[in-house]
Design a protein around this motif. Structure first.
Motif, PDB file in Angstrom:
ATOM      1  N   MET A   1      64.146 -14.773 -54.096  1.00 14.94           N
ATOM      2  CA  MET A   1      63.678 -13.120 -55.098  1.00 14.94           C
ATOM      3  C   MET A   1      64.541 -11.846 -54.120  1.00 14.94           C
ATOM      4  SD  MET A   1      61.001 -11.629 -56.216  1.00 14.94           S
ATOM      5  CE  MET A   1      61.273  -9.719 -56.381  1.00 14.94           C
ATOM      6  N   ALA A   2      64.599 -10.963 -54.062  1.00  9.18           N
ATOM      7  CA  ALA A   2      65.306 -10.312 -54.083  1.00  9.18           C
ATOM      8  C   ALA A   2      64.838  -9.868 -52.731  1.00  9.18           C
ATOM      9  CB  ALA A   2      65.974  -8.508 -55.198  1.00  9.18           C
ATOM     10  N   SER A   6      68.905  -2.658 -51.791  1.00  2.00           N
ATOM     11  CA  SER A   6      69.690  -2.748 -53.186  1.00  2.00           C
ATOM     12  C   SER A   6      69.685  -3.631 -54.145  1.00  2.00           C
ATOM     13  CB  SER A   6      71.585  -2.711 -52.411  1.00  2.00           C
ATOM     14  OG  SER A   6      71.013  -3.726 -51.589  1.00  2.00           O
ATOM     15  N   ALA A   7      69.077  -4.585 -52.914  1.00  2.00           N
ATOM     16  CA  ALA A   7      68.569  -5.477 -54.493  1.00  2.00           C
ATOM     17  C   ALA A   7      68.105  -5.481 -55.020  1.00  2.00           C
ATOM     18  CB  ALA A   7      68.731  -7.228 -53.918  1.00  2.00           C
ATOM     19  N   LYS A   8      67.069  -4.934 -55.372  1.00  2.00           N
ATOM     20  CA  LYS A   8      65.289  -4.605 -55.604  1.00  2.00           C
ATOM     21  C   LYS A   8      65.522  -3.782 -56.415  1.00  2.00           C
ATOM     22  CE  LYS A   8      62.396  -5.788 -51.731  1.00  2.00           C
ATOM     23  NZ  LYS A   8      61.754  -4.999 -51.003  1.00  2.00           N
ATOM     24  N   LYS A   9      66.458  -3.103 -56.463  1.00  2.00           N
ATOM     25  CA  LYS A   9      67.310  -1.529 -57.496  1.00  2.00           C
ATOM     26  C   LYS A   9      67.807  -2.373 -58.412  1.00  2.00           C
ATOM     27  CE  LYS A   9      68.655   2.807 -57.764  1.00  2.00           C
ATOM     28  NZ  LYS A   9      69.979   3.489 -57.393  1.00  2.00           N
ATOM     29  N   ALA A  10      68.290  -3.411 -58.302  1.00  2.00           N
ATOM     30  CA  ALA A  10      69.758  -4.572 -59.005  1.00  2.00           C
ATOM     31  C   ALA A  10      68.438  -4.756 -60.326  1.00  2.00           C
ATOM     32  CB  ALA A  10      70.911  -4.970 -58.568  1.00  2.00           C
ATOM     33  N   GLU A  15      66.435  -5.337 -65.759  1.00  2.00           N
ATOM     34  CA  GLU A  15      65.454  -6.193 -66.079  1.00  2.00           C
ATOM     35  C   GLU A  15      65.533  -5.043 -67.418  1.00  2.00           C
ATOM     36  OE1 GLU A  15      60.954  -6.077 -65.101  1.00  2.00           O
ATOM     37  OE2 GLU A  15      61.659  -7.194 -63.406  1.00  2.00           O
ATOM     38  N   ARG A  16      65.814  -3.485 -67.343  1.00  2.00           N
ATOM     39  CA  ARG A  16      65.900  -2.467 -68.055  1.00  2.00           C
ATOM     40  C   ARG A  16      67.058  -2.822 -69.307  1.00  2.00           C
ATOM     41  NH1 ARG A  16      64.593   1.183 -63.430  1.00  2.00           N
ATOM     42  NH2 ARG A  16      66.542   1.148 -63.183  1.00  2.00           N
ATOM     43  N   ARG A  17      67.451  -2.833 -68.912  1.00  2.00           N
ATOM     44  CA  ARG A  17      69.364  -3.274 -69.500  1.00  2.00           C
ATOM     45  C   ARG A  17      69.197  -4.537 -70.587  1.00  2.00           C
ATOM     46  NH1 ARG A  17      71.370   0.812 -70.377  1.00  2.00           N
ATOM     47  NH2 ARG A  17      71.836  -0.028 -72.007  1.00  2.00           N
ATOM     48  N   THR A  18      68.207  -5.411 -69.877  1.00  3.01           N
ATOM     49  CA  THR A  18      67.797  -6.753 -70.911  1.00  3.01           C
ATOM     50  C   THR A  18      67.501  -6.559 -71.612  1.00  3.01           C
ATOM     51  OG1 THR A  18      68.360  -8.095 -68.705  1.00  3.01           O
ATOM     52  CG2 THR A  18      67.266  -8.310 -70.896  1.00  3.01           C
TER      53      THR A  18
END
Length: 88
Positions: A1-2, A6-10, A15-18
């Motif tokens: 888990m992030a 910055s890792a959480k935002k990525a 998720e949105r891109r997918t």
């Protein structure tokens, strides 16, 4: 888990891109399925119309980065040959 912010935002961005890419890929598959159905039915005019609709959809997926350019070109080429063979 992030752990880092910055890792959480990525992870959120991925998720949105997918979701967007999944939608686009599904749309392309729908157009291809309609073309496959027309080819299987042996209806040349319907197959031609379905091909005219599917081709730009495949190329749009290329510009959006969903599929590779060569993959789309190969699919279009093979489908065009099948439609041409059916019409002849």
């Amino acid at each position: 888990m992030a752990n880092t912010p910055s890792a959480k935002k990525a992870a959120r961005k991925i998720e949105r891109r997918t979701e967007v890419n999944r939608s686009r890929r599904s749309r392309v598959r729908t157009f291809l399925r309609k073309l496959e159905d027309a080819l299987a039915a042996g209806d040349a005019t319907q197959a031609q119309a379905a091909f005219q609709a599917a081709q730009p959809e495949l190329m749009r997926a290329v510009t959006k980065g969903v599929i590779h350019k060569n993959t789309a070109s190969r699919k279009v080429s093979r489908l065009a040959a099948r439609v041409r063979k059916l019409s002849a």
